[in-house]
Structures are given as structure tokens and as C-alpha cells.
Scaffold this motif. Structure first.
Motif, PDB file in Angstrom:
ATOM      1  N   MET A 289     -52.837 108.280 102.753  1.00 51.93           N
ATOM      2  CA  MET A 289     -53.357 108.472 104.102  1.00 51.93           C
ATOM      3  C   MET A 289     -53.343 109.945 104.493  1.00 51.93           C
ATOM      4  O   MET A 289     -54.255 110.421 105.183  1.00 51.93           O
ATOM      5  CB  MET A 289     -52.545 107.644 105.096  1.00 51.93           C
TER       6      MET A 289
ATOM      7  N   TYR B 146     -53.471 108.462  96.466  1.00 54.91           N
ATOM      8  CA  TYR B 146     -53.101 107.148  95.933  1.00 54.91           C
ATOM      9  C   TYR B 146     -52.306 107.296  94.641  1.00 54.91           C
ATOM     10  O   TYR B 146     -51.309 106.590  94.427  1.00 54.91           O
ATOM     11  CB  TYR B 146     -54.345 106.296  95.674  1.00 54.91           C
TER      12      TYR B 146
ATOM     13  N   ILE C  84     -59.240 110.919  98.416  1.00 56.55           N
ATOM     14  CA  ILE C  84     -58.212 109.930  98.705  1.00 56.55           C
ATOM     15  C   ILE C  84     -57.476 109.458  97.450  1.00 56.55           C
ATOM     16  O   ILE C  84     -56.314 109.053  97.520  1.00 56.55           O
ATOM     17  CB  ILE C  84     -58.814 108.716  99.452  1.00 56.55           C
TER      18      ILE C  84
ATOM     19  N   ASN D 182     -47.697 107.806 103.843  1.00 57.54           N
ATOM     20  CA  ASN D 182     -47.828 107.917 102.391  1.00 57.54           C
ATOM     21  C   ASN D 182     -48.825 109.022 102.068  1.00 57.54           C
ATOM     22  O   ASN D 182     -49.509 109.550 102.957  1.00 57.54           O
ATOM     23  CB  ASN D 182     -48.245 106.577 101.761  1.00 57.54           C
TER      24      ASN D 182
ATOM     25  N   GLN E 247     -57.397  98.306  97.819  1.00 63.97           N
ATOM     26  CA  GLN E 247     -56.435  98.970  98.695  1.00 63.97           C
ATOM     27  C   GLN E 247     -56.934 100.347  99.123  1.00 63.97           C
ATOM     28  O   GLN E 247     -56.833 100.726 100.296  1.00 63.97           O
ATOM     29  CB  GLN E 247     -55.091  99.105  97.974  1.00 63.97           C
ATOM     30  N   VAL E 248     -57.490 101.085  98.182  1.00 68.62           N
ATOM     31  CA  VAL E 248     -57.995 102.426  98.496  1.00 68.62           C
ATOM     32  C   VAL E 248     -59.214 102.342  99.416  1.00 68.62           C
ATOM     33  O   VAL E 248     -59.324 103.109 100.375  1.00 68.62           O
ATOM     34  CB  VAL E 248     -58.331 103.187  97.198  1.00 68.62           C
TER      35      VAL E 248
ATOM     36  N   GLU F 122     -60.403 102.489 107.075  1.00 66.67           N
ATOM     37  CA  GLU F 122     -59.618 102.749 108.283  1.00 66.67           C
ATOM     38  C   GLU F 122     -59.826 104.182 108.776  1.00 66.67           C
ATOM     39  O   GLU F 122     -60.070 104.421 109.967  1.00 66.67           O
ATOM     40  CB  GLU F 122     -58.134 102.501 108.017  1.00 66.67           C
TER      41      GLU F 122
ATOM     42  N   TRP G 295     -56.763 111.883 105.610  1.00 61.24           N
ATOM     43  CA  TRP G 295     -56.809 112.470 106.947  1.00 61.24           C
ATOM     44  C   TRP G 295     -56.918 113.989 106.907  1.00 61.24           C
ATOM     45  O   TRP G 295     -57.504 114.602 107.811  1.00 61.24           O
ATOM     46  CB  TRP G 295     -55.600 112.034 107.767  1.00 61.24           C
TER      47      TRP G 295
ATOM     48  N   THR H 237     -59.887  99.958 101.502  1.00 59.02           N
ATOM     49  CA  THR H 237     -59.385  99.527 102.809  1.00 59.02           C
ATOM     50  C   THR H 237     -58.867 100.722 103.606  1.00 59.02           C
ATOM     51  O   THR H 237     -59.164 100.876 104.797  1.00 59.02           O
ATOM     52  CB  THR H 237     -58.266  98.485 102.644  1.00 59.02           C
ATOM     53  N   ALA H 238     -58.088 101.574 102.948  1.00 60.18           N
ATOM     54  CA  ALA H 238     -57.574 102.769 103.612  1.00 60.18           C
ATOM     55  C   ALA H 238     -58.715 103.704 103.996  1.00 60.18           C
ATOM     56  O   ALA H 238     -58.725 104.277 105.096  1.00 60.18           O
ATOM     57  CB  ALA H 238     -56.587 103.484 102.696  1.00 60.18           C
TER      58      ALA H 238
END
Length: 341
Positions: free
Chosen positions: A285, A178, A174, A282, A94-95, A101, A289, A97-98
Motif C-alpha cells: 500500500m 507486494y 505496486i 504494509n 490480492q494485488v 482501492e 500510494w 484488489t489493493a
């Protein structure tokens, strides 16, 4: 190494009360090389059970995402010398994948394979006598950076592969976000609908504070010592993260070198943007960012924020106004997200 310093802090302002005086549980401690603070509001709260659930969740996150734990999932992957796909947990996938992105949308400016450049520039351990890296050293380090070509994630198979044996992953830009989201999820599972979860200055909110108001959060003025709010905003049901270049840097021969490194050039950023705050769906992200936007700087970052409808607030040094003069700019989505202030 922490890529995102402590910048945001909660300020709970008075206002209308709940119909019934709520119970408030406040938990604090240390994790991920920094501190955490949690405020949970509800009825019939079991403080001991909540504390246990929070500690258990943070331990699980560290066991997967901590670059400081040699036995963690990310450290195990980074230490592996083979290039065959390795099984990874759903959380780790999941991390990544983010991260993929944000890497793609930022034009590669966010990169979890930045480790060789971080080490080259001495963030960690360095002494003032250490020389600034040469062009040849930077080029060599850049060959080991680039998550889109060096990492292959197969979500369906639950595997991650590296294209070269020496590739490592650094999740410090990141994983904190999370972890915040993971703790928030545990609170929701416990039936808590009003909370604030903060780790190292980044946070996520839900519902209202104990005064019956949307949470009010202060964005810190970019000063190395004093904590003074630059702006106070209403943050409802959002993640919030800040990144700045003014607390972690070194100077050599009159040149200031930021710890924020541009993976497209292999060098620390040189623009005047000193702090960026991001609001997102969340904390994970927002965390990613915030780092990407600081690396991009106000001009390029604002253009990208408008393109992707990202809520971003930039603080840049005003070179014409003195040492502590700043210019602030925000994206359209940031104005829409913060509510009435």
C-alpha cells in the motif's frame, strides 16, 4: 519500467543492546530490475535456509507480477486477446484488489492500465529526437486507460476480465511493495520477529534492529547524484515507500517531462512536488500510494492524505530559493507514525 525510483535507505543507529547479543543475518542480491537488502535478527538463524526461502519467494513473485517476464501471470493476462474472465491466482487477485482501492480513493490517479501512455511518452526506450506526443495521440492512448471500466475482478470466482482485447496491466507501481511483504511473511513463518526487508529503496520493518531500537530510516534529499538524508525517521512495524520525479525524465525544447504520468490528463505531471514518502500498514500500500501522491502533488495530495488519514511526507521545489531549495510538508498521520526523532 520502474515507476518508483530508489529514494529511501536504512540507517541503523546505536542504542541499548538486547539482553543477549542477537544473531544478525544480512542478505542482498538483485530482483525486479533492482537490488534487495534484508536484515534478519534472532537466535539460531540458518542463513542458508533463509537465503533459499527469500530467493524462492522472490521467484514466485516475479512469476506472477513481472511485466518483464513474458510468461508471468500478468504478462499472460495482458497478452490475452479475449474478454472472457480468466482464472487468476489468489496473490494476483490480492494485488489487483489493493490497486482498485487506491485507484478509487485517489480519484483514478493510480492506474495499473497506464501502459499505453507510458509507451506513448517513451518511458521506455526513446531518443532525444522522438517528438512529444500530439493531443490526438494522447486522446487515443487514453481510450485504453482506466482500470475501473476496463478490468473486472471477481474475488470469489478468482477471475479477472478485460472489457477490451488490447487492455494490459502494468504492476510496476505496486508489485515491488507486494514482493517486500511476501518476503517479510516468509521471515515471520521462520519465527523471525525483528527484520528489515528493502527492495529498490522501499521497505517494511518489524520489531527492532540489532541495537534494540526501532528501525531508523533516512528519506533521501531529491538530488540526482548524491544520497543525502533529508529526514531520518523512526519506522516501527510499517511499510515505507518513496516516489520521485528527479531521476527519470527527459527534456525537449527546454521543457522537462517527468516519467510520472497523470492518467486523467494523459500527460506528465507539471507541479513542483519532486518527492513523496508514504508510511502504510504494509509495503504494497505504501508503494501504490507513493506513486499516487506524487502524481497528485502536494496540494491535492495533502488534502487527500488528511481525508483518508494517510501518512505522507512531501518534498517540493522552492522556486524562489534556488535550484536545490525545497519545501517540506507532511500529513497529520505522518507525524503520528514516525515516532520521536
Amino acid at each position: 519500467m520502474r515507476l518508483v525510483p530508489v529514494l529511501a535507505f536504512a540507517t541503523l543507529l546505536s542504542g541499548c543492546l538486547f539482553d543477549k547479543e542477537p544473531e544478525v543475518v544480512r542478505l542482498s542480491g538483485e530482483t525486479m530490475g533492482t537490488t534487495f537488502n534484508i536484515t534478519a535478527i534472532g537466535e539460531n538463524l540458518d542463513e542458508d535456509a533463509l537465503a533459499s526461502a527469500v530467493q524462492e519467494t522472490l521467484a514466485e513473485v516475479n512469476a506472477k507480477m513481472s511485466n518483464w517476464d513474458p510468461n508471468s501471470e500478468v504478462s499472460t493476462f495482458s497478452a490475452a486477446t479475449g474478454t472472457d474472465p480468466m482464472s487468476v491466482s489468489a496473490e494476483f487477485a490480492q494485488v489487483i484488489t489493493a490497486a482498485n482501492e487506491v485507484h478509487e480513493k485517489s480519484g483514478g490517479i493510480f492506474d495499473v492500465t497506464l501502459g499505453p501512455l507510458i509507451e506513448l511518452w517513451g518511458f521506455g526506450p526513446r531518443t532525444p529526437e522522438d517528438p512529444v506526443p500530439s493531443d490526438a495521440e494522447i486522446e487515443a492512448a487514453l481510450s485504453g486507460v482506466g482500470q475501473n471500466r476496463l478490468l473486472t475482478l471477481d474475488v470469489k470466482a478468482g477471475t479477472l476480465a478485460k472489457s477490451e482485447p488490447g487492455v494490459g496491466i502494468n504492476l510496476s507501481a505496486i508489485a515491488k511493495g507486494y514482493g517486500i511483504d511476501a518476503v517479510a511473511e516468509r521471515l515471520r513463518e521462520a519465527g523471525i520477529e525483528d527484520y528489515l526487508v528493502e527492495i529498490g529503496g522501499d521497505l517494511v520493518t518489524k520489531g527492532q534492529n540489532d541495537k534494540g531500537e526501532i528501525w531508523r530510516i533516512g528519506i533521501e534529499k531529491p538530488q540526482a547524484v548524491a544520497q543525502t538524508p533529508q529526514l531520518i525517521v523512526s519506522v516501527g512495524d510499517l511499510g515505507m515507500a518513496s516516489s520521485g520525479d528527479y531521476k527519470n525524465f527527459f527534456e525537449q525544447d527546454g521543457v522537462r517531462y517527468s516519467h510520472i504520468i497523470d492518467p486523467t490528463t494523459g500527460r506528465p505531471i507539471t507541479h513542483r512536488t519532486t518527492s513523496v514518502t508514504v508510511l502504510a500498514e504494509n509495503a504494497m500500500m505504501a508503494d501504490a500510494w507513493a506513486t499516487a501522491m506524487l502524481a497528485l502533488g502536494q496540494e491535492k495530495g495533502l488534502e487527500l492524505a488528511e481525508k483518508h488519514e494517510l501518512a505522507v511526507y512531501f518534498i517540493s521545489r522552492d522556486v524562489t530559493g534556488g535550484e536545490e531549495a525545497y519545501i517540506t510538508v507532511h500529513s497529520s498521520a505522518f507525524k503520528d507514525a514516525i515516532g520521536t526523532n
